[in-house]
Design a protein around this motif. Structure first.
Motif, PDB file in Angstrom:
ATOM      1  N   GLU A 117      40.058 102.783 124.260  1.00 20.51           N
ATOM      2  CA  GLU A 117      39.956 101.336 124.396  1.00 20.51           C
ATOM      3  C   GLU A 117      38.665 100.896 125.076  1.00 20.51           C
ATOM      4  O   GLU A 117      38.215  99.773 124.885  1.00 20.51           O
ATOM      5  N   THR A 138      44.979  98.091 122.669  1.00 20.23           N
ATOM      6  CA  THR A 138      45.581  98.786 121.525  1.00 20.23           C
ATOM      7  C   THR A 138      47.099  98.918 121.635  1.00 20.23           C
ATOM      8  O   THR A 138      47.711  99.671 120.881  1.00 20.23           O
ATOM      9  N   SER A 151      42.290  99.038 131.211  1.00 19.79           N
ATOM     10  CA  SER A 151      42.847 100.121 130.397  1.00 19.79           C
ATOM     11  C   SER A 151      42.944 101.416 131.194  1.00 19.79           C
ATOM     12  O   SER A 151      42.307 101.588 132.227  1.00 19.79           O
ATOM     13  N   GLU A 163      44.676  96.158 127.906  1.00 23.73           N
ATOM     14  CA  GLU A 163      45.382  97.155 127.100  1.00 23.73           C
ATOM     15  C   GLU A 163      45.374  96.763 125.617  1.00 23.73           C
ATOM     16  O   GLU A 163      46.419  96.551 124.993  1.00 23.73           O
ATOM     17  N   VAL A 206      44.124 101.115 115.780  1.00 21.16           N
ATOM     18  CA  VAL A 206      43.166 101.495 116.816  1.00 21.16           C
ATOM     19  C   VAL A 206      41.761 101.593 116.229  1.00 21.16           C
ATOM     20  O   VAL A 206      40.782 101.129 116.839  1.00 21.16           O
ATOM     21  N   TYR A 237      40.471  98.121 115.779  1.00 17.13           N
ATOM     22  CA  TYR A 237      40.011  97.577 117.071  1.00 17.13           C
ATOM     23  C   TYR A 237      38.629  98.102 117.423  1.00 17.13           C
ATOM     24  O   TYR A 237      37.727  97.337 117.793  1.00 17.13           O
ATOM     25  N   ARG A 238      38.440  99.401 117.320  1.00 13.72           N
ATOM     26  CA  ARG A 238      37.171  99.995 117.712  1.00 13.72           C
ATOM     27  C   ARG A 238      36.023  99.476 116.842  1.00 13.72           C
ATOM     28  O   ARG A 238      34.927  99.198 117.342  1.00 13.72           O
TER      29      ARG A 238
END
Length: 210
Positions: free
Chosen positions: A191, A158, A186, A156, A166, A169-170
């Motif tokens: 994600e 994010t 996820s 998980e 987010v 992260y990506r």
């Protein structure tokens, strides 16, 4: 890194969380482990990481053509999860200096560069305990994404991140995933949509285990 699960099962007391899981995680692949909350995704990741022992079945690990003993998995593993903590009594700079003594960063990435990548230059001397939940999550993600480890587990990822987090992260998971074995637990497509493989934990959950 290659991981093979054969007839893998985990139970707590009499309740099977998953059972009969046979799957090969191939080197350089990215697999999304899917299922609703409470279905056993985190338990599977913890079992694969060696933090939990399987109740039945077997896990075998191989890296660069050589077997890896389960007790040596932490040496080749980077792990990010909401329930994993960082040392909050240290400043960001102190934490990175301490952490990288045990888990080196990818070639070309230094603690100072990692601070820049996290956009936390103004917080380099701030105690981690004073970070917001989003800043702590970005820190945990950065330590995992930029670790020099062939196995990357993300649970998980994010959690506690806003839209900008987010997006961060990506961007960085796309930059650091190639060439590694990546497992993402996820139920949020943002994600794991970069993953080429999907594994539904509910196929091996409580109903299937009976």
């Amino acid at each position: 890194m290659r991981i093979e699960a054969t007839g893998l099962g985990k139970r707590f007391q009499r309740e099977w969380i998953f059972r009969g899981l046979t799957y090969i995680f191939e080197p350089g692949s990215a697999t999304a482990i899917l299922g609703p909350n409470g279905s056993g995704k985190s338990t599977l990741l913890n079992t694969i990481s060696g933090q939990l022992l399987a109740s039945e079945g077997a896990l075998t690990y191989e890296h660069a053509g050589r077997p890896v003993a389960v007790e040596d998995v932490p040496q080749v593993l980077a792990y990010c999860a909401p329930y994993l903590e960082v040392i909050e009594e240290l400043t960001l700079t102190e934490l990175l200096q301490f952490h990288t003594r045990f888990k080196p960063l990818r070639p070309g990435c230094s603690p100072g560069r990692l601070i820049e990548l996290m956009y936390l230059e103004k917080s380099r001397h701030k105690l981690v305990r004073d970070f917001s939940s989003g800043m702590k999550q970005r820190l945990k993600l950065a330590l995992a994404l930029y670790a020099d480890s062939p196995l990357l587990l993300l649970d998980e990822p994010t959690t506690n991140l806003d839209r900008a987090g987010v997006a961060w992260y990506r961007e960085h998971v796309h930059a650091t995933a190639p060439g590694r074995l990546v497992l993402v637990s996820s139920n949020v497509p943002e994600e794991y949509d970069f993953c080429s493989q999907q594994l539904s934990i509910t196929d091996f959950g409580a109903q299937a285990a009976r």
